[in-house]
Design a protein around this motif. Structure first.
Motif, short mmCIF file in Angstrom:
data_model
loop_
_atom_site.label_atom_id
_atom_site.label_comp_id
_atom_site.label_asym_id
_atom_site.label_seq_id
_atom_site.Cartn_x
_atom_site.Cartn_y
_atom_site.Cartn_z
N GLU A 143 0.96 -1.17 -0.03
CA GLU A 143 0.06 0.17 0.10
C GLU A 143 0.85 1.10 -0.02
O GLU A 143 0.50 2.46 -0.61
CB GLU A 143 -1.10 0.06 1.26
CG GLU A 143 -1.77 1.23 1.18
CD GLU A 143 -2.79 1.29 0.57
OE1 GLU A 143 -3.77 2.25 0.82
OE2 GLU A 143 -3.43 0.51 -0.26
N VAL A 144 1.94 1.29 0.84
CA VAL A 144 2.73 2.31 0.79
C VAL A 144 3.83 2.68 -0.30
O VAL A 144 4.83 3.34 -0.21
CB VAL A 144 3.41 2.69 2.14
CG1 VAL A 144 2.13 2.86 3.33
CG2 VAL A 144 4.24 1.55 2.69
N GLY A 145 3.88 1.36 -0.94
CA GLY A 145 5.05 1.45 -1.89
C GLY A 145 6.34 1.01 -1.33
O GLY A 145 7.44 1.67 -1.83
N ALA A 146 6.68 0.45 -0.44
CA ALA A 146 8.11 0.19 0.18
C ALA A 146 8.26 -1.32 -0.11
O ALA A 146 7.42 -2.14 0.09
CB ALA A 146 7.73 0.57 1.62
N GLY A 147 9.65 -1.58 -0.11
CA GLY A 147 10.28 -2.68 -0.40
C GLY A 147 11.18 -3.05 0.36
O GLY A 147 11.92 -4.19 0.63
N ARG A 148 11.86 -2.14 1.13
CA ARG A 148 13.27 -2.16 1.93
C ARG A 148 12.61 -1.69 3.38
O ARG A 148 12.24 -0.61 3.62
CB ARG A 148 14.11 -1.43 1.49
CG ARG A 148 14.71 -1.85 0.23
CD ARG A 148 15.96 -1.03 -0.36
NE ARG A 148 16.14 0.48 -0.06
CZ ARG A 148 15.45 1.00 -1.17
NH1 ARG A 148 14.78 0.68 -2.24
NH2 ARG A 148 15.40 2.34 -0.98
N VAL A 149 12.97 -2.61 4.56
CA VAL A 149 12.30 -2.15 5.85
C VAL A 149 13.43 -2.46 7.02
O VAL A 149 14.45 -3.21 6.53
CB VAL A 149 11.20 -3.05 6.14
CG1 VAL A 149 10.07 -3.06 5.00
CG2 VAL A 149 11.44 -4.51 6.48
N ALA A 150 13.12 -1.56 8.04
CA ALA A 150 13.82 -2.03 9.21
C ALA A 150 12.78 -2.51 10.22
O ALA A 150 11.75 -2.16 10.07
CB ALA A 150 14.66 -0.60 9.78
N VAL A 151 13.28 -3.28 11.18
CA VAL A 151 12.25 -3.89 12.02
C VAL A 151 12.73 -3.54 13.40
O VAL A 151 13.76 -3.89 13.99
CB VAL A 151 12.31 -5.41 11.91
CG1 VAL A 151 11.48 -6.18 12.87
CG2 VAL A 151 11.87 -5.86 10.67
N ALA A 152 11.60 -2.86 14.08
CA ALA A 152 12.07 -2.59 15.48
C ALA A 152 11.08 -3.51 16.52
O ALA A 152 9.78 -3.26 16.50
CB ALA A 152 11.59 -1.14 15.62
N ALA A 153 11.60 -4.66 16.63
CA ALA A 153 10.68 -5.73 17.52
C ALA A 153 10.93 -5.59 19.14
O ALA A 153 12.09 -5.67 19.44
CB ALA A 153 11.03 -7.02 16.97
#
Length: 254
Positions: free
Chosen positions: A115-125
């Motif tokens: 939906e937001v057009g993103a494919g590279r992410v960082a994860v804050a878990a």
């Protein structure tokens, strides 16, 4: 009126959902049923058991009677802990049991990224590193590039439910990476609904949190689009931006 039924594991941050109803300020309703959780522990075996079909089917009839048009299994670990294929089998079973469209928080994260057009992410878990790794593997199976991860080390949902904005902001700031287009916060035990715009302002990019994504995914299933910037960028995207997030040989299923 649009009604999205939520199946939520135990008791932690379920009060985020009535708060979301208020922030949406529409005729959207989010009835919730708390499923049994067994042991409260962030471990792979516990997460798999938490997402067992019998557990997540507990409240189906009650939510149907509440008028639910779609159901979402509102658990990150209880869905990504099943793996990519297992998470899809899980929601297919839920849909058959309920006779309604169904999804889960983890599958919702993949749709929200599209939906937001993103494919590279960082994860804050908030959870331990090994559980964070399971979520990163889940995302990789969907063709999402995880460029950074940070784990808060919390051992239980009860611990995470006690965290306030300062702990969450610190985790998000530490996880952010220059190559990440979005930061993901994957835990429905974490209170985030009241301050998602603050998180986005802090790092200057979209932040997708588990409870926010859970509601958005349920609305997606009912074809209900809602403009609610107080719930962050995900709810302020008027037109979906579709990107291919499928790795070779794996199809992202709706």
């Amino acid at each position: 009126m649009t009604t999205v039924g939520l199946l939520y594991p135990g008791h932690a941050a379920e009060d985020d959902f009535p708060r979301t109803e208020i922030l949406l300020d529409t005729d959207i309703r989010l009835p919730l049923f708390s499923t049994a959780t067994g042991e409260d522990a962030y471990r792979a075996d516990v997460l798999r058991e938490q997402g067992a079909a019998a557990r997540i089917a507990e409240g189906v009839e009650e939510l149907r009677l509440a008028g639910a048009e779609a159901l979402v299994w509102a658990s990150s670990g209880g869905s990504f802990g099943q793996g990519w294929e297992g998470a899809h089998e899980q929601i297919a079973t839920l849909a058959r049991t309920a006779g309604l469209p169904a999804s889960s928080t983890s599958v919702g994260f993949v749709h929200a990224l599209r939906e937001v057009g993103a494919g590279r992410v960082a994860v804050a878990a908030p959870c331990p590193e090994d559980v964070t790794g399971l979520f990163a593997q889940f995302l990789a199976s969907a063709g999402v590039e995880v460029v950074a991860t940070v784990s808060g080390g919390a051992a239980t949902a009860d611990t995470v439910a006690s965290w306030g904005p300062d702990e969450v902001k610190r985790l998000v700031r530490e996880a952010d990476h220059p190559d990440a287009e979005v930061v993901l916060v994957p835990d429905t035990a974490l209170h985030t609904t009241a301050y998602i715009p603050e998180l986005e302002e802090l790092i200057g990019k979209p932040v997708l949190t588990a409870n926010q994504v859970t509601v958005w995914e349920g609305l997606r299933l009912t074809d209900r689009r809602t403009w609610a910037p107080t719930l962050g960028t995900l709810f302020a995207t008027r037109e979906p931006v579709l990107r291919q997030l499928e790795p070779k040989g794996i199809e992202v299923r709706e």
